[in-house]
Design a protein around this motif. Structure first.
Motif, PDB file in Angstrom:
ATOM      1  N   PRO A 133       0.839  -1.200   0.000  1.00 47.52           N
ATOM      2  CA  PRO A 133       0.000   0.000   0.000  1.00 47.52           C
ATOM      3  C   PRO A 133       0.875   1.251   0.000  1.00 47.52           C
ATOM      4  O   PRO A 133       2.056   1.200   0.365  1.00 47.52           O
ATOM      5  N   PRO A 134       0.321   2.385  -0.419  1.00 54.70           N
ATOM      6  CA  PRO A 134       1.133   3.608  -0.525  1.00 54.70           C
ATOM      7  C   PRO A 134       1.867   3.977   0.743  1.00 54.70           C
ATOM      8  O   PRO A 134       3.006   4.459   0.694  1.00 54.70           O
ATOM      9  N   GLU A 135       1.247   3.744   1.906  1.00 54.00           N
ATOM     10  CA  GLU A 135       1.913   4.137   3.156  1.00 54.00           C
ATOM     11  C   GLU A 135       3.118   3.278   3.465  1.00 54.00           C
ATOM     12  O   GLU A 135       3.982   3.664   4.266  1.00 54.00           O
ATOM     13  N   GLN A 136       3.229   2.107   2.851  1.00 52.49           N
ATOM     14  CA  GLN A 136       4.403   1.258   3.009  1.00 52.49           C
ATOM     15  C   GLN A 136       5.416   1.468   1.890  1.00 52.49           C
ATOM     16  O   GLN A 136       6.618   1.295   2.090  1.00 52.49           O
ATOM     17  N   ALA A 137       4.941   1.834   0.717  1.00 54.54           N
ATOM     18  CA  ALA A 137       5.846   1.999  -0.433  1.00 54.54           C
ATOM     19  C   ALA A 137       6.512   3.368  -0.451  1.00 54.54           C
ATOM     20  O   ALA A 137       7.565   3.541  -1.085  1.00 54.54           O
ATOM     21  N   SER A 138       5.945   4.348   0.232  1.00 56.09           N
ATOM     22  CA  SER A 138       6.416   5.734   0.122  1.00 56.09           C
ATOM     23  C   SER A 138       7.426   6.082   1.201  1.00 56.09           C
ATOM     24  O   SER A 138       7.267   5.706   2.367  1.00 56.09           O
ATOM     25  N   TYR A 139       8.456   6.837   0.805  1.00 58.65           N
ATOM     26  CA  TYR A 139       9.371   7.457   1.759  1.00 58.65           C
ATOM     27  C   TYR A 139       8.929   8.901   1.994  1.00 58.65           C
ATOM     28  O   TYR A 139       8.380   9.557   1.081  1.00 58.65           O
ATOM     29  N   ALA A 140       9.184   9.409   3.183  1.00 61.68           N
ATOM     30  CA  ALA A 140       8.749  10.762   3.534  1.00 61.68           C
ATOM     31  C   ALA A 140       9.780  11.789   3.073  1.00 61.68           C
ATOM     32  O   ALA A 140      10.434  12.468   3.873  1.00 61.68           O
ATOM     33  N   ILE A 141       9.949  11.881   1.746  1.00 61.99           N
ATOM     34  CA  ILE A 141      10.817  12.896   1.159  1.00 61.99           C
ATOM     35  C   ILE A 141       9.980  13.719   0.181  1.00 61.99           C
ATOM     36  O   ILE A 141       8.810  13.407  -0.065  1.00 61.99           O
ATOM     37  N   ASP A 142      10.561  14.767  -0.360  1.00 65.01           N
ATOM     38  CA  ASP A 142       9.862  15.606  -1.324  1.00 65.01           C
ATOM     39  C   ASP A 142       9.219  14.748  -2.414  1.00 65.01           C
ATOM     40  O   ASP A 142       9.899  13.961  -3.085  1.00 65.01           O
ATOM     41  N   ALA A 143       7.919  14.877  -2.574  1.00 65.89           N
ATOM     42  CA  ALA A 143       7.174  13.987  -3.459  1.00 65.89           C
ATOM     43  C   ALA A 143       7.602  14.122  -4.915  1.00 65.89           C
ATOM     44  O   ALA A 143       7.660  13.127  -5.651  1.00 65.89           O
ATOM     45  N   ASP A 144       7.897  15.347  -5.366  1.00 63.38           N
ATOM     46  CA  ASP A 144       8.313  15.524  -6.755  1.00 63.38           C
ATOM     47  C   ASP A 144       9.648  14.839  -7.027  1.00 63.38           C
ATOM     48  O   ASP A 144       9.849  14.224  -8.072  1.00 63.38           O
ATOM     49  N   THR A 145      10.573  14.951  -6.072  1.00 60.70           N
ATOM     50  CA  THR A 145      11.875  14.287  -6.216  1.00 60.70           C
ATOM     51  C   THR A 145      11.702  12.775  -6.259  1.00 60.70           C
ATOM     52  O   THR A 145      12.308  12.091  -7.089  1.00 60.70           O
ATOM     53  N   ALA A 146      10.883  12.257  -5.365  1.00 63.48           N
ATOM     54  CA  ALA A 146      10.652  10.815  -5.339  1.00 63.48           C
ATOM     55  C   ALA A 146      10.058  10.336  -6.656  1.00 63.48           C
ATOM     56  O   ALA A 146      10.476   9.307  -7.205  1.00 63.48           O
ATOM     57  N   GLN A 147       9.087  11.078  -7.191  1.00 60.07           N
ATOM     58  CA  GLN A 147       8.454  10.691  -8.441  1.00 60.07           C
ATOM     59  C   GLN A 147       9.435  10.753  -9.608  1.00 60.07           C
ATOM     60  O   GLN A 147       9.501   9.842 -10.447  1.00 60.07           O
ATOM     61  N   ARG A 148      10.220  11.802  -9.663  1.00 64.29           N
ATOM     62  CA  ARG A 148      11.124  12.002 -10.796  1.00 64.29           C
ATOM     63  C   ARG A 148      12.210  10.940 -10.850  1.00 64.29           C
ATOM     64  O   ARG A 148      12.560  10.461 -11.936  1.00 64.29           O
ATOM     65  N   TYR A 149      12.710  10.523  -9.691  1.00 62.85           N
ATOM     66  CA  TYR A 149      13.856   9.624  -9.674  1.00 62.85           C
ATOM     67  C   TYR A 149      13.517   8.211  -9.189  1.00 62.85           C
ATOM     68  O   TYR A 149      14.412   7.397  -8.951  1.00 62.85           O
ATOM     69  N   GLY A 150      12.248   7.911  -9.057  1.00 63.88           N
ATOM     70  CA  GLY A 150      11.850   6.546  -8.712  1.00 63.88           C
ATOM     71  C   GLY A 150      12.226   6.127  -7.310  1.00 63.88           C
ATOM     72  O   GLY A 150      12.512   4.944  -7.061  1.00 63.88           O
ATOM     73  N   VAL A 151      12.225   7.092  -6.377  1.00 63.65           N
ATOM     74  CA  VAL A 151      12.616   6.785  -4.997  1.00 63.65           C
ATOM     75  C   VAL A 151      11.393   6.293  -4.237  1.00 63.65           C
ATOM     76  O   VAL A 151      10.482   7.063  -3.912  1.00 63.65           O
TER      77      VAL A 151
END
Length: 374
Positions: A133-151
């Motif tokens: 689920p998103p709450e397990q897959a997501s890191y708490a960093i800037d969302a745009d950076t995470a999206q752009r670089y696949g973090v």
């Protein structure tokens, strides 16, 4: 496994080639070619290794070849028939797995040349965890950076966790859809997974296989500030830190030995470094078990697998020590005896504890059959 077709499974590493040949459910041949490309006697390249294997193994009548591919990113949630486009997409994922995907791609390319008329299937370590689920897959960093670089958290050892969780349901006499299990894949690499109703809902490895449990040479969980601290104070480069965390950490960093068998031998001989390494290793597992218990809300079983999980009784006992209040216990007699698939918890334990040998090649063959419909 369903079907009776012959499937060749290939696991291509940077300097090795592991293979298993399945005829129906039976493994009829298996082996490993090592020291590929090394100057002291191994095959010159992976093409030579595959030719060497083909000279020894009967590859007639193959219905397909299943390849282990470590990283499938967000694109590959299922095993996939290999095409030129799929190869290109796996190549684009190399920055996420620079040590693994290039070797996997080499194996695919050479197998396609050697067996041009046999369909090839890529089976991804990350695919089982695409249900996070998103709450397990997501890191708490800037969302745009995470999206752009696949973090994000991808997770690994997916074929092992898939097989072992399904097999655990079978030994409980229940459908995977009705079982919540925590699987502990403890080898040189190690990861934990919370599986709810047959779906991965949390796992300890993240963007890479470095996060999570303590491993043979990898640190597992670490304050990211350690990286900046070593850059500032010691003048280390990112490559220096990478080598530290991936090659000089974990058991080898704490005890000077990356093999749990040697750590246990030194611990039993009174070596304080080995004792600390063992304690840190087991404490990290216990932390994840407790966390995943809270996440799932109900746990039917905890299952140990892979080299350490299947063979180190001391680790199994220590990793679950003190969890009696959660209904988790290990029976010393059962834990210290027996081999193969077995229950090691007391008969009246609310949460069953099992040892289930992993069978990643079996799972890859099974998924390959599913893609090919054979």
């Amino acid at each position: 496994m369903t079907g009776t077709a012959r499937i060749l499974v290939l696991n291509c590493g940077s300097s090795s080639l592991k293979y298993q040949l399945f005829d129906g459910e039976q493994v009829v041949d298996k082996g490993v070619v090592e020291r590929i490309g090394e100057p002291d006697g191994g095959p010159g390249d992976h093409a030579a290794a595959l030719r060497s294997m083909a000279e020894r193994v009967d590859l007639t009548g193959l219905a397909g070849v299943g390849h282990r591919v470590v990283h499938g990113g967000v694109r590959f949630a299922e095993p996939t028939l290999v095409t030129d486009q799929v190869v290109d997409e796996i190549e684009r994922l190399v920055p996420l797995a620079p040590l693994h995907n290039p070797a996997n791609l080499t194996g695919i390319a050479q197998a396609r040349r050697l067996l041009p008329d046999v369909p090839q299937v890529a089976v991804f370590d990350t695919a089982f965890h695409r249900t996070l689920p998103p709450e397990q897959a997501s890191y708490a960093i800037d969302a745009d950076t995470a999206q752009r670089y696949g973090v994000r958290r991808y997770g690994f050892h997916g074929t092992s966790h898939a097989y072992v969780s399904r097999r655990t349901a079978a030994v409980l006499g229940r459908s995977p859809a009705d079982v919540d299990v925590i699987t502990l894949h403890l080898g040189n690499g190690a990861s934990a997974c919370a599986v709810a109703g047959g779906r991965s809902v949390a796992t300890s490895m993240g963007l890479s296989p470095l996060e999570g449990l303590v491993m043979g040479t990898r640190s597992g969980d670490l304050d990211p500030a350690v990286v900046f601290h070593l850059e500032r104070v010691a003048g280390w480069s990112s490559a220096d830190v990478d080598r530290l965390l991936n090659q000089r950490s974990g058991l080898v960093g704490l005890a000077g030995a990356g093999d749990m068998r040697e750590v246990l031998r030194r611990r039993d001989a009174g070596d304080p470094a080995a004792r600390l390494a063992f304690d840190v290793y087991c404490a990290r597992i216990r932390f994840y078990v407790g966390g995943y218990y809270a996440l799932l809300g109900r746990v039917d079983a905890i299952t140990f697998t892979a080299g350490v999980g299947e063979n180190a009784a001391q680790v199994r006992a220590a990793a679950l020590a003190g969890l009696d209040g959660l209904g988790i216990a290990v029976d010393p007699g059962r834990n210290d005896s027996g081999h193969g698939e077995r229950r090691i918890s007391p008969g009246d334990s609310p949460v069953q504890v099992w040892v289930v040998p992993t069978a990643e090649e079996y799972e890859i063959a099974d998924q390959t059959r599913a893609v090919l419909g054979c």
